[in-house]
Design an enzyme around this catalytic site. Structure first.
Site, short mmCIF file in Angstrom:
data_model
loop_
_atom_site.label_atom_id
_atom_site.label_comp_id
_atom_site.label_asym_id
_atom_site.label_seq_id
_atom_site.Cartn_x
_atom_site.Cartn_y
_atom_site.Cartn_z
N CYS A 120 0.82 -1.21 0.00
CA CYS A 120 0.00 0.00 0.00
C CYS A 120 0.86 1.26 0.00
O CYS A 120 0.39 2.33 -0.39
CB CYS A 120 -0.94 0.01 1.20
N HIS A 138 19.29 0.63 0.07
CA HIS A 138 17.84 0.82 0.07
C HIS A 138 17.12 -0.48 0.42
O HIS A 138 16.18 -0.48 1.22
CB HIS A 138 17.38 1.33 -1.30
N GLN A 163 6.31 -8.63 3.94
CA GLN A 163 5.94 -8.29 2.56
C GLN A 163 7.13 -8.48 1.62
O GLN A 163 6.96 -8.91 0.48
CB GLN A 163 5.43 -6.85 2.52
#
Length: 416
Positions: free
Chosen positions: A49, A94, A115
């Site tokens: 999301c 990252h 996730q």
């Protein structure tokens, strides 16, 4: 070269993020299509999301940007202001920061790690996860575990689900006594159900495309399950609605909510839409007596605990910096593999040739001692011919560099 590129809640508003989101049903196809592109060797896609990110081992990130734009039919000019592209070592850093929850809306939240693991499993299933990305994500999981076990990054965590409860309590005096409707039955809805139901609501309903899965979640909290197509008949009965499905289009429209509000005689309705793309039409938020919040709206709540975690963030960044350097070292060692393989193949060919020569001499009746001596001499000469010829032909700085390299490679000590 490893690249990471994408958009997230820091770089892009929800209206842009939902345009490039990948539903679970499309992910395998997308991975396969992208991996077929020229120059793309490995790829994994993380779509939540709050972010859509592509991690890849490729010749250039531009071909991946081109694919992303074409796949979602979003003009690159519309995407460019929000898109970030990282190459080594920033791409590695990252990935580690994302896995540790340092790049999340809620600093240190643990859901993102699960996730990322789901994204890796999807890439493995699609056959698009090669040696480099596999190693990258395994290191990322290891770093996340280290950060969580050695720093206070997860202390006093404020989750998206807890933030939803906090917002609901701004509208209603208490969640207790309210009727709650959960739409969907995925991980995020399960988390929200755990937080909201801890407040002892009056009734719980779960609406899901698969009624059996919805019933499993509903029965956990003494609730009931309905089908998604039954929503119009049940929406008005609920005070709080929490939705998070993988639907590519809104499932709660303006007309549906208008009818529900009328049936409720304008009693307030609190709606949390955690889906990307959105489950609830944006215009619903303009209705009187309806309080609609999206994932971006929760940012103000979850930011409240940020200051208390700043010291832990500094520690975590230090750990990540060290682990990035270690991973870069591993990547550099991988660069030597083709040379080492070629060297071994060359020596193996020499060995076999000289062995065959020695076996022929033995077959002719030559003494074993003489054959062994000749074998060792011929093999030594062949092994040393190329490096000694190169050293003898070199001049100036080139000779100095080759001499230094030879000393290191063969552990020589010319001065001894």
């Amino acid at each position: 070269m490893i690249f990471s590129l994408g958009i997230n809640h820091h770089s892009a508003p929800l209206a842009i993020r939902e345009r490039v989101a990948f539903g679970a049903d499309r992910l395998q196809h997308a991975l396969g299509e992208l991996a077929q592109g020229q120059g793309v060797r490995e790829v994994a896609i993380l779509s939540t999301c709050n972010r859509t990110e592509i991690y890849c081992s490729a010749e250039s990130p531009q071909q991946v940007v081109d694919w992303l734009s074409a796949y979602h039919q979003v003009a690159q000019a519309d995407l460019a202001p929000y898109l970030y592209v990282h190459d080594q070592p920033d791409a590695i850093r990252h990935a580690f920061r994302v896995a540790c929850g340092l790049d999340s809306m809620v600093i240190g939240e643990p859901q993102i790690l699960g996730q990322v693991k789901d994204a890796v499993r999807a890439a493995e299933t699609a056959g698009t996860l090669g040696t480099q990305l596999h190693k990258l994500f395994q290191r990322a999981f290891s770093v996340a575990k280290e950060v969580r076990s050695t720093t206070a990054i997860g202390a006093n965590i404020v989750s998206m689900a807890a933030a939803g409860v906090h917002l609901a309590e701004r509208i209603f005096e208490s969640v207790a006594g309210q009727r709650i409707l959960f739409i969907g039955a995925g991980e995020m809805i399960e988390l929200c159900a755990a937080h909201f139901c801890a407040e002892k609501p009056k009734a719980v309903t779960v609406a899901n495309r698969t009624v059996e899965r919805g019933r499993t979640l509903a029965e956990r909290y003494g609730g009931t399950a309905i089908r998604l197509d039954e929503l119009p008949d049940h929406l008005a009965q609920h005070d709080i609605v929490v939705s998070c499905t993988a639907s590519p289009l809104p499932i709660i429209g303006l007309g549906m909510v208008e009818r529900a509000v009328k049936a409720r005689r304008h009693r307030p309705m609190f709606i949390v839409d955690l889906a990307v793309p959105r489950d609830v039409e944006q215009e619903v938020g303009e209705l009187d007596d309806v309080f609609l919040y999206t994932v971006d709206d929760l940012a103000q709540i979850v930011e409240s605990g940020l200051e208390s975690r700043q010291a832990a963030v500094v520690e975590a960044e230090g750990i990540i910096g060290q682990r990035v350097q270690e991973f870069l070292g591993w990547l550099q060692s991988r660069d030597t593999v083709p040379v080492i393989r070629s060297l071994r193949d060359s020596v193996e060919r020499m060995r076999r040739h000289e062995l065959e020569h020695a076996q022929k001499l033995l077959a002719k009746g030559e003494s074993p001692e003489k054959v062994l001596e000749l074998l060792s001499q011929r093999l030594s000469n062949k092994l040393l011919h190329a490096p000694t010829s190169t050293l003898n032909a070199a001049e100036g700085e080139d000779r100095n560099a080759l001499q230094a390299a030879a000393s290191r490679l063969f552990h020589l000590h010319p001065g001894d």
